[in-house]
Motif scaffolding. Structure first.
Motif: not given
Length: 305
Positions: A31-35, A186-188, A194-197, A202-208
């Motif tokens: 939720y913190g990353v994707l709301r 702010n995702q955009q 240069g952040v690989p969104v 994907s890393f956030t989902f994997g960690l969760g």
């Protein structure tokens, strides 16, 4: 309820609450990353338990039964399996809908959850029967008067505390954690810098999902058995815990999980309230939404229309 019974219930509640806290950490990270709420998270918990069920006998053949090293390997391998599954779910189900309305993503998350549950009930996969979970560690009990402290009652809060510290360190002190916070803010703008969104999400989902796997194993160590619908109830309570503590806030998820676990356990031990223990969590949720919608440790934010 005398003093020793109160302490016993507190110990039991902290053990249960620690499991809720681990599951809530996964909810709150996504939720913190994707709301949005990943309602399939509770089913990843179930997949973690079944992964351990199949991995444990193979590890036992190599290292022997009920060894600490073997238990750690089972947890690590199961967490890795669920991390891959979590990233696959994000890639197939959520990434194509990232720019769609939140309601669309929410309905998809519920659909993914039901798909996993009913697919796993097929006899060709896990089946609907309850299975006994293997004993990963020797169980010991310590008696202090009438107070009984089991080894699992120590392991679960300790593991939760270590993982919370690890999550805090990743989010606050590493480059990928900085990128996660940037995507959350702010995702955009993060993409323009240069952040690989896609990789960060994907890393956030994997960690969760890895956290859900650990929670599933710890929950199964205390449960009478595992089955494909085992994640529904703890997952729902963990979601409530995340909201109560302040969704998107890591310490808030742990606080909410411990609070729900302790109150639910105490309610189960009080005559007249034991029949209402399932309603305790929902009652707390209603009160929080009425009087402090941002949660105990959350911050109120203003959204532009």
């Amino acid at each position: 309820m005398d003093f020793q019974q109160t302490i016993q219930q507190l110990i039991n509640g902290l053990g249960l609450g620690s499991i809720y806290a681990l599951i809530a950490l996964g909810y709150t990270m996504v939720y913190g990353v994707l709301r949005f709420i990943n309602f399939a998270h509770s089913d990843v918990l179930m997949l973690g338990a079944f992964s351990a069920l199949y991995i444990a006998p193979k590890v036992e053949k190599v290292l022997g039964p009920q060894s600490v090293t073997g238990a750690i390997l089972v947890i690590v391998f199961s967490a890795a399996v669920c991390a891959c599954l979590g990233m696959l779910i994000e890639f197939l189900a959520y990434r194509p809908l990232r720019n769609r309305p939140k309601l669309t993503v929410l309905i998809t998350a519920i659909g993914v959850s039901l798909f996993i549950e009913f697919t796993c009930q097929n006899d060709a996969i896990f089946g609907s029967a309850t299975r006994a979970f293997p004993k990963l560690l020797p169980e010991q009990q310590f008696h202090l008067g009438k107070i009984v402290l089991g080894s699992n009652d120590i392991i679960v809060p300790v593991v939760t505390a270590l993982l919370l510290v690890g999550m805090w360190f990743i989010v606050q002190k590493t480059r990928i954690g900085t990128a996660m916070r940037a995507v959350s803010f702010n995702q955009q703008a993060a993409s323009l810098m240069g952040v690989p969104v896609n990789r960060i999400i994907s890393f956030t989902f994997g960690l969760g999902s890895a956290l859900a796997a650990v929670a599933g194993i710890l929950y199964s160590m205390k449960a009478p058995g595992i089955e494909p619908l085992m994640g529904v109830q703890p997952g729902l309570r963990a979601f409530i815990a995340a909201v109560v503590g302040g969704i998107g806030n890591l310490p808030g998820a742990v606080l909410g999980g411990l609070l729900i676990g302790v109150l639910e356990t105490f309610a189960g031990g009080i005559p007249g309230l034991s029949n209402y223990r399932d309603a305790i969590a929902f009652g707390i949720l209603i009160l929080i939404l009425l009087f402090k919608p941002a949660g105990l440790l959350g911050r109120a934010t203003i959204e532009k229309v």
